[in-house]
Design an enzyme around this catalytic site. Structure first.
Site, PDB file in Angstrom:
ATOM      1  N   GLU A 158       0.824  -1.212   0.000  1.00  0.00           N
ATOM      2  CA  GLU A 158       0.000   0.000   0.000  1.00  0.00           C
ATOM      3  C   GLU A 158       0.864   1.270   0.000  1.00  0.00           C
ATOM      4  O   GLU A 158       0.605   2.221   0.729  1.00  0.00           O
ATOM      5  CB  GLU A 158      -0.946   0.007   1.201  1.00  0.00           C
ATOM      6  N   GLU A 163      -6.933  -6.957  -0.648  1.00  0.00           N
ATOM      7  CA  GLU A 163      -7.374  -7.060   0.739  1.00  0.00           C
ATOM      8  C   GLU A 163      -8.861  -6.737   0.775  1.00  0.00           C
ATOM      9  O   GLU A 163      -9.248  -5.576   0.616  1.00  0.00           O
ATOM     10  CB  GLU A 163      -6.624  -6.087   1.662  1.00  0.00           C
TER      11      GLU A 163
END
Length: 422
Positions: A180, A256
């Site tokens: 991320e 995710e």
């Protein structure tokens, strides 16, 4: 005699054939994944080897398989494997290669996310404490000192896991580059350096990046030659509409899918809606979209490894439990969420795919009530003296408690102000 010899040799050939690992091909093929040349949808769930006692790895993996998953995803935690500079530990609960092999034994493929930054509500996002003592080092940047240490760490991870990629007969399909990163920065030279370090560590499998679906996060955290996947907690159609503005003609995957949440000290236990999440899973499978449930089993952040968040609400430390309101609870119980997810996935399976039954429930015991007695005080190191309070890292104390003491001048009308105690 000739017949006996022929039979013996035939048995040997069968034995060697059954022992030999099955090699697979896995790649991005246009807008879908291909496993051995056939379209493949990744049905993954996240669980972390260090948050599960090794004795329970097989149990938790088998329960994920029985729910309908075909893949397991895990981070790799740098600070657990190199808690002392230059000293690497991959034994016991740190034996990530054994965890990956156990996943394969349970019939699961694997996604690995070695960072070097992992977030995961883990102490300093996985960075070892001693990095803070290196002069001039800047984390997650194109910084020579940081890249030197990160590359050395990734090389050690590669020694453990690169031989376990699918082309070598192992279960690892893909390896993530950083984590991320678009939520942190947009240093593409840094991201390219981490990508190259992962390749140099021996990971010849498919590489990917994982970011939120916003355009700023995607542009900051992705690389042109790596698969990009998106992370979110609901409304998948909207998330992929946003993703399509950034990249088209690639496999759609939720890196995710937040089917739960973590807990902060002082707050209520986070609980999410399993019915809504089951509907999202149904959308994924109806549209041949791959996913990774974060978390399918959370487990426990043992010791001092639970991290903290800092933002608009101030400093928010995470609790030791990482139950995450996951489908498989912290103690291994199968929740209502597990059964809803199982039933949703089962509707989309081919006739040839039959889900195994989950293992028997884990034995639970009751501890008798017992009064606690005083045992002893804290163990003190040799005291240090300094004009100003020293950080844990400067003292050489990675975790735990530091006792600070000072003498204040005798004054009146003054206040002792301690900003941002953490």
């Amino acid at each position: 005699m000739k017949t006996l010899l022929t039979t013996f040799l035939l048995h040997l050939l069968i034995l060697f054939a059954s022992a030999a690992p099955t090699k697979h091909s896995f790649k991005v093929d246009g807008d879908h994944f291909a496993l051995d040349g056939k379209p493949f949808v990744i049905r993954s769930g996240e669980m972390h080897y260090l948050r599960i006692p090794r004795e329970y790895w097989a149990d938790r993996l088998a329960k994920a398989k029985a729910m309908g998953l075909n893949t397991i995803c895990t981070y790799v935690f740098w600070n657990a494997h190199e808690d002392r500079q230059g000293k690497f530990d991959f034994k016991g609960n740190n034996d990530i290669a054994a965890f990956v092999r156990e996943a394969q034994k349970q019939g699961l493929f694997v996604l690995v996310r070695p960072g070097p930054y992992v977030c995961s509500e883990w102490e300093w996002g996985g960075f070892p404490y001693w990095l803070a003592n290196v002069p001039g080092l800047r984390i997650r940047q194109n910084n020579p000192q940081f890249l030197e240490f990160a590359s050395r760490y990734l090389k050690e991870v590669g020694k453990q896991l690169a031989p376990l990629t699918v082309e070598h007969g192992g279960p690892i399909l893909m390896c993530q580059v950083e984590n991320e990163y678009g939520s942190f920065g947009s240093d593409h030279a840094y991201m390219a350096a981490i990508r190259d370090a992962i390749k140099a560590a021996g990971f010849t499998c498919q590489l990917y990046t994982s970011d939120g679906p916003g355009q700023g996060m995607l542009s900051g955290g992705t690389l042109a030659d790596c698969l990009s996947v998106v992370n979110f907690g609901g409304e998948p159609a909207g998330a992929f509409d946003e993703f399509a503005k950034f990249r088209k003609g690639v496999p759609k995957m939720c890196g995710e899918f937040w089917a739960g949440w973590f807990d902060h000290w002082g707050a209520d236990h986070a609980v999410t809606d399993p019915v809504s999440q089951a509907k999202d899973l149904d959308w994924f499978l109806s549209n041949d979209v791959s996913f990774n449930i974060y978390m399918v089993h959370g487990g426990t952040s043992f010791g001092w490894m639970s991290g903290a968040n800092s933002g608009g609400a101030g400093y928010e430390p995470d609790v030791t439990s990482y139950d995450y309101d996951a489908a498989i609870a912290e103690d291994g119980r199968l929740s209502r969420k597990w059964h809803l997810f199982h039933d949703t996935i089962a509707k989309h399976l081919s006739r040839s795919e039959v889900l195994p039954n989950p293992p028997a429930p884990t034995t639970r015991i009751a501890f008798p009530e017992k009064a606690l007695k005083y045992s002893g005080g804290l163990v003190y190191k040799t005291p240090s003296e300094n004009d100003k309070p020293m950080s844990f890292e400067a003292i050489g104390q990675p975790y735990g408690i530091v006792h600070y003491e000072t003498k204040l001048p005798e004054t009146t009308g003054k206040y002792l102000f301690v900003p941002g105690v953490q």
